[in-house]
Motif scaffolding. Structure first.
Motif, PDB file in Angstrom:
ATOM      1  N   GLU A 233       0.958  10.663  14.204  1.00 29.74           N
ATOM      2  CA  GLU A 233       2.378  10.406  13.975  1.00 29.74           C
ATOM      3  C   GLU A 233       2.560   9.315  12.922  1.00 29.74           C
ATOM      4  N   LEU A 234       3.189   9.678  11.805  1.00 26.31           N
ATOM      5  CA  LEU A 234       3.417   8.708  10.743  1.00 26.31           C
ATOM      6  C   LEU A 234       4.331   7.590  11.238  1.00 26.31           C
ATOM      7  N   VAL A 235       3.954   6.360  10.927  1.00 28.19           N
ATOM      8  CA  VAL A 235       4.814   5.226  11.263  1.00 28.19           C
ATOM      9  C   VAL A 235       5.761   4.984  10.094  1.00 28.19           C
ATOM     10  N   GLU A 236       6.870   4.336  10.379  1.00 32.57           N
ATOM     11  CA  GLU A 236       7.852   4.065   9.334  1.00 32.57           C
ATOM     12  C   GLU A 236       7.243   3.200   8.234  1.00 32.57           C
ATOM     13  N   PRO A 237       7.552   3.486   6.975  1.00 30.48           N
ATOM     14  CA  PRO A 237       8.548   4.431   6.465  1.00 30.48           C
ATOM     15  C   PRO A 237       7.993   5.810   6.109  1.00 30.48           C
ATOM     16  N   GLY A 238       6.898   6.217   6.720  1.00 28.78           N
ATOM     17  CA  GLY A 238       6.323   7.526   6.442  1.00 28.78           C
ATOM     18  C   GLY A 238       5.404   7.491   5.234  1.00 28.78           C
ATOM     19  N   LEU A 239       5.234   8.642   4.605  1.00 24.78           N
ATOM     20  CA  LEU A 239       4.412   8.743   3.393  1.00 24.78           C
ATOM     21  C   LEU A 239       5.296   8.483   2.186  1.00 24.78           C
ATOM     22  N   VAL A 240       5.034   7.385   1.502  1.00 19.87           N
ATOM     23  CA  VAL A 240       5.886   6.940   0.389  1.00 19.87           C
ATOM     24  C   VAL A 240       4.994   6.417  -0.729  1.00 19.87           C
ATOM     25  N   GLY A 241       5.595   6.085  -1.871  1.00 20.70           N
ATOM     26  CA  GLY A 241       4.851   5.373  -2.892  1.00 20.70           C
ATOM     27  C   GLY A 241       4.277   4.095  -2.299  1.00 20.70           C
ATOM     28  N   CYS A 242       3.044   3.753  -2.661  1.00 24.92           N
ATOM     29  CA  CYS A 242       2.365   2.608  -2.024  1.00 24.92           C
ATOM     30  C   CYS A 242       3.232   1.353  -1.988  1.00 24.92           C
ATOM     31  N   ALA A 243       3.939   1.092  -3.067  1.00 29.05           N
ATOM     32  CA  ALA A 243       4.737  -0.128  -3.144  1.00 29.05           C
ATOM     33  C   ALA A 243       5.871  -0.133  -2.134  1.00 29.05           C
ATOM     34  N   ALA A 244       6.314   1.041  -1.700  1.00 25.76           N
ATOM     35  CA  ALA A 244       7.447   1.134  -0.778  1.00 25.76           C
ATOM     36  C   ALA A 244       7.020   1.058   0.681  1.00 25.76           C
ATOM     37  N   TRP A 245       5.688   0.965   0.919  1.00 26.14           N
ATOM     38  CA  TRP A 245       5.222   0.887   2.307  1.00 26.14           C
ATOM     39  C   TRP A 245       5.191  -0.586   2.736  1.00 26.14           C
ATOM     40  N   ARG A 246       6.286  -1.012   3.375  1.00 33.37           N
ATOM     41  CA  ARG A 246       6.403  -2.352   3.954  1.00 33.37           C
ATOM     42  C   ARG A 246       5.979  -3.470   2.998  1.00 33.37           C
ATOM     43  N   PRO A 247       6.539  -3.510   1.792  1.00 35.20           N
ATOM     44  CA  PRO A 247       6.150  -4.571   0.849  1.00 35.20           C
ATOM     45  C   PRO A 247       6.489  -5.948   1.403  1.00 35.20           C
ATOM     46  N   ALA A 248       5.607  -6.910   1.118  1.00 36.90           N
ATOM     47  CA  ALA A 248       5.798  -8.270   1.623  1.00 36.90           C
ATOM     48  C   ALA A 248       6.315  -9.216   0.553  1.00 36.90           C
ATOM     49  N   GLY A 249       6.315  -8.756  -0.704  1.00 39.94           N
ATOM     50  CA  GLY A 249       6.786  -9.613  -1.789  1.00 39.94           C
ATOM     51  C   GLY A 249       6.650  -8.906  -3.113  1.00 39.94           C
ATOM     52  N   ARG A 250       7.040  -9.585  -4.185  1.00 46.88           N
ATOM     53  CA  ARG A 250       7.020  -8.968  -5.516  1.00 46.88           C
ATOM     54  C   ARG A 250       5.621  -8.573  -5.938  1.00 46.88           C
ATOM     55  N   GLY A 251       4.593  -9.271  -5.432  1.00 45.50           N
ATOM     56  CA  GLY A 251       3.229  -8.930  -5.806  1.00 45.50           C
ATOM     57  C   GLY A 251       2.788  -7.565  -5.322  1.00 45.50           C
ATOM     58  N   ASP A 252       3.533  -6.984  -4.393  1.00 45.48           N
ATOM     59  CA  ASP A 252       3.188  -5.661  -3.870  1.00 45.48           C
ATOM     60  C   ASP A 252       3.838  -4.533  -4.657  1.00 45.48           C
ATOM     61  N   ILE A 253       4.651  -4.889  -5.646  1.00 44.53           N
ATOM     62  CA  ILE A 253       5.450  -3.905  -6.373  1.00 44.53           C
ATOM     63  C   ILE A 253       5.187  -4.046  -7.873  1.00 44.53           C
ATOM     64  N   ALA A 254       4.980  -2.922  -8.555  1.00 41.88           N
ATOM     65  CA  ALA A 254       4.772  -2.931 -10.001  1.00 41.88           C
ATOM     66  C   ALA A 254       6.098  -3.075 -10.736  1.00 41.88           C
ATOM     67  N   ASP A 255       6.073  -3.764 -11.866  1.00 44.92           N
ATOM     68  CA  ASP A 255       7.290  -3.911 -12.675  1.00 44.92           C
ATOM     69  C   ASP A 255       7.739  -2.568 -13.244  1.00 44.92           C
ATOM     70  N   ALA A 256       6.775  -1.740 -13.636  1.00 43.17           N
ATOM     71  CA  ALA A 256       7.090  -0.403 -14.142  1.00 43.17           C
ATOM     72  C   ALA A 256       7.329   0.517 -12.952  1.00 43.17           C
ATOM     73  N   ALA A 257       8.562   0.925 -12.735  1.00 48.64           N
ATOM     74  CA  ALA A 257       8.945   1.644 -11.514  1.00 48.64           C
ATOM     75  C   ALA A 257       8.091   2.883 -11.267  1.00 48.64           C
TER      76      ALA A 257
END
Length: 271
Positions: A233-257
């Protein structure tokens, strides 16, 4: 360590390895000129490729922290790669020193460096094996020494399954790994996808084909990646782009969307 001393004699330094190319994109030093050349070609096509690699690596840390928070104290990391920062045992044992970790990789350089890294850690080990041979992994003496399959396990299969073509049936392979896990076990997967991508990803796939690397990329759509989790059973938020899986800060997200969506990531629990 002098250049060359860390190269096992079986390694062909004239052919690129995706493990070593990924190591270079993450800023590592255990790669050869042929790997750096392939990375340079990839970056010419996809200038933000390092961001995609960084986002993927950050996902690993968050998923291990999440699993520890769910009570997981033992981990099996299949395709662990060349050690870099924030390895599974470092993240898990920082939360609880009692955590146990088995790494698995077929790349002799990844294995050699993992052995050096773990020489003084009796709660972590590396198994030299190919993920396509699950029995050699699940029944390995080191696996049996460290992991109790009657208790929940955190299984990580990150940046691996897109190197298996459809004819290798990665869905059946993953079932073989899921079946022996106890209820409450968790599974994390990351996988390159062609969903919502432009022609640059196709160009990167073609570059890898032309490089003579034994690793060839098979992108898969969302539904095919979800199927790799089977009845977990997938936990929230499911299967998403890596950056969208429970990011903890800007370092978890790429500037280029768009780099946030090149690789899908998800975590699921065995009921």
């Amino acid at each position: 360590m002098a250049q060359g001393e860390w190269i096992p004699p079986s390694v062909d330094v004239s052919v690129p390895s995706m493990a070593r190319t990924y190591d270079f994109l993450l800023g590592g030093a255990h790669n050869f000129a042929v790997d750096r050349e392939l990375a340079a070609h990839v970056e010419r096509v996809m200038p933000d490729a390092r961001s995609a690699a960084r986002v993927s690596r950050a996902f690993l840390g968050r998923t291990v922290q999440y699993m520890v928070g769910q009570g997981i104290r033992q981990f099996l990391d299949i395709g662990s790669g060349i050690p870099t920062v924030a390895n599974v045992h470092e993240v898990a044992q920082a939360a609880d020193p009692e955590c146990r970790v088995v790494y698995v990789d077929k790349d002799p350089i990844a294995v050699a460096h993992s052995e050096l890294m773990l020489v003084d850690n009796d709660r972590a080990a590396i198994v030299h094996a190919d993920m396509r041979d699950p029995d050699s992994i699940l029944d390995h003496p080191q696996t049996r020494r460290l992991l109790d399959f009657d208790q929940p396990v955190g299984l990580l299969v990150l940046m691996m399954l897109h190197w298996l073509p459809d004819e290798a049936d990665p869905w059946a392979l993953m079932a073989r790994y899921r079946d022996p896990l106890a209820p409450g076990s968790h599974l994390a997967i990351t996988h390159v996808t062609a969903d919502n991508q432009d022609e640059r990803l196709t160009e990167v796939t073609d570059l890898i084909k032309e490089s003579r690397s034994a690793d060839q990329l098979t992108e898969r759509p969302h539904d095919q990646v979800v199927a790799l989790f089977g009845d977990f059973e997938l936990v929230e938020p499911g299967l998403v782009g890596c950056a969208a899986w429970r990011p903890a800060g800007r370092g978890d997200i790429a500037d280029a969307a768009e780099m946030n969506m090149v690789i899908y990531g998800g975590v699921a629990r065995k009921p």
